[in-house]
Design a protein around this motif. Structure first.
Motif, PDB file in Angstrom:
ATOM      1  N   GLU A  14       0.834  -1.197   0.000  1.00 19.53           N
ATOM      2  CA  GLU A  14       0.000   0.000   0.000  1.00 19.53           C
ATOM      3  C   GLU A  14       0.869   1.248   0.000  1.00 19.53           C
ATOM      4  OE1 GLU A  14      -3.272   0.459  -0.441  1.00 19.53           O
ATOM      5  OE2 GLU A  14      -3.234  -1.690  -0.824  1.00 19.53           O
ATOM      6  N   PRO A  15       0.688   2.111  -0.995  1.00 16.46           N
ATOM      7  CA  PRO A  15       1.435   3.365  -1.001  1.00 16.46           C
ATOM      8  C   PRO A  15       0.973   4.241   0.161  1.00 16.46           C
ATOM      9  CG  PRO A  15       0.046   3.158  -2.963  1.00 16.46           C
ATOM     10  CD  PRO A  15      -0.161   1.943  -2.148  1.00 16.46           C
ATOM     11  N   THR A  24       5.475   8.310  -2.502  1.00  9.60           N
ATOM     12  CA  THR A  24       4.253   7.971  -3.225  1.00  9.60           C
ATOM     13  C   THR A  24       4.571   7.248  -4.534  1.00  9.60           C
ATOM     14  OG1 THR A  24       3.103   9.843  -2.219  1.00  9.60           O
ATOM     15  CG2 THR A  24       2.130   8.907  -4.224  1.00  9.60           C
ATOM     16  N   GLY A  27       5.934   3.888  -3.667  1.00 10.98           N
ATOM     17  CA  GLY A  27       4.856   3.094  -3.084  1.00 10.98           C
ATOM     18  C   GLY A  27       3.908   2.531  -4.138  1.00 10.98           C
ATOM     19  N   PHE A  28       3.555   3.345  -5.128  1.00 13.00           N
ATOM     20  CA  PHE A  28       2.685   2.848  -6.192  1.00 13.00           C
ATOM     21  C   PHE A  28       3.396   1.824  -7.064  1.00 13.00           C
ATOM     22  CE2 PHE A  28      -0.306   6.098  -5.018  1.00 13.00           C
ATOM     23  CZ  PHE A  28      -1.529   5.537  -5.368  1.00 13.00           C
ATOM     24  N   GLU A  30       5.725  -0.243  -5.986  1.00 16.52           N
ATOM     25  CA  GLU A  30       5.761  -1.467  -5.179  1.00 16.52           C
ATOM     26  C   GLU A  30       4.413  -2.169  -5.166  1.00 16.52           C
ATOM     27  OE1 GLU A  30       8.264  -3.084  -4.321  1.00 16.52           O
ATOM     28  OE2 GLU A  30       9.842  -1.582  -4.329  1.00 16.52           O
ATOM     29  N   ARG A  31       3.322  -1.405  -5.146  1.00 12.32           N
ATOM     30  CA  ARG A  31       1.999  -2.040  -5.191  1.00 12.32           C
ATOM     31  C   ARG A  31       1.814  -2.776  -6.514  1.00 12.32           C
ATOM     32  NH1 ARG A  31      -3.612   0.887  -3.928  1.00 12.32           N
ATOM     33  NH2 ARG A  31      -3.168   2.022  -5.847  1.00 12.32           N
ATOM     34  N   ILE A 160       5.268   2.391 -13.456  1.00 11.55           N
ATOM     35  CA  ILE A 160       3.945   2.164 -12.869  1.00 11.55           C
ATOM     36  C   ILE A 160       2.934   1.880 -13.981  1.00 11.55           C
ATOM     37  CG2 ILE A 160       2.031   3.277 -11.633  1.00 11.55           C
ATOM     38  CD1 ILE A 160       4.319   4.817 -10.042  1.00 11.55           C
TER      39      ILE A 160
END
Length: 187
Positions: A14-15, A24, A27-28, A30-31, A160
Motif C-alpha cells: 500500500e502506497p 508515493t 509506493g505505487f 511497489e503495489r 507504474i
C-alpha cells in the motif's frame, strides 16, 4: 504481500496516503510489483505458458518482459549504462518481442529468479537516485553529456504504467489458469 513469486524481502503493497512525492511514486510502483508477483506466483511451466485467446501473451513471457523492463529503466534510462545480459545479446530488430516469445523455453525457477533479481537491482538503483536528487534527478550518461535522459520521476511513472498495463493482462491470464481473481494481493 503474498510472496509466491519470491520478490526480494517484505514489501508494503500500500502506497502511503500522506507521503511525499518520492514515497508515493515508489509506493505505487511497489503495489504494482506486489500485484504482479501475486498474479504470476506459484505456477509451473504449463501454467506460465497458458495463453488467453486471441492474445499470445503468457505469464512467463510477462515475467521475462518485466525483468527486462526493470533492468532497462534502472540501468539504461536512469544511469546511461549499457544493456545488461541477457538482453544485450538479443537481436531486437529481428525479434522485438524476444523477451515475451522466448519465455516458453525457460524453466519457471529461472523466470521467477530473473524477475526477482531485476527488481532487486532496480530498487537499489532507484533508492540511490532518490538520495542523489529525488524525483527530479535526470538520467545521465557520463561519457555522453550531450544525450538527455528522462528524470527519475518520468521513469517511475513509466514503470507504474507498464506494470499496471501488464497486471491487467496477468489478471485475465491467471483467471484462465486457475480462477485466481482479485485486484490486490491479500495481506
Amino acid at each position: 504481500m503474498n510472496d509466491q513469486a519470491g520478490t526480494t524481502g517484505p514489501v508494503n503493497a500500500e502506497p502511503p496516503l500522506d507521503g511525499d512525492e518520492a514515497a508515493t511514486l515508489l509506493g505505487f510502483l511497489e503495489r504494482q510489483r506486489a500485484t504482479f508477483a501475486w498474479k504470476t506466483g506459484g505456477l509451473d511451466r504449463d501454467s506460465l505458458g497458458t495463453r488467453h485467446a486471441p492474445s499470445s501473451l503468457t505469464l512467463g513471457g510477462l515475467l521475462k518482459h518485466l525483468a527486462r523492463f526493470e533492468d532497462d529503466m534502472s540501468t539504461e534510462w536512469l544511469h546511461g549504462r549499457r544493456q545488461l545480459p541477457p538482453w544485450n545479446s538479443v537481436d531486437w530488430d529481428d525479434d522485438p518481442d524476444w523477451d515475451l516469445n522466448s519465455a516458453a523455453g525457460d524453466p519457471p525457477e529461472e523466470l521467477y529468479e530473473r524477475w526477482r533479481d531485476a527488481v532487486a537491482r532496480s530498487r537499489v538503483l532507484f533508492e540511490a537516485a532518490m538520495e542523489e536528487g529525488g524525483p527530479s534527478r535526470q538520467g545521465s550518461i557520463a561519457s555522453r553529456p550531450d544525450i538527455e535522459l528522462p528524470s527519475l520521476r518520468y521513469i517511475l511513472l513509466n514503470m507504474i504504467e507498464e506494470y499496471a498495463r501488464h497486471n491487467g493482462h496477468a489478471d485475465l491470464i491467471r483467471e484462465a489458469v486457475d480462477g485466481l481473481v482479485g485486484q490486490d494481493p491479500p495481506g
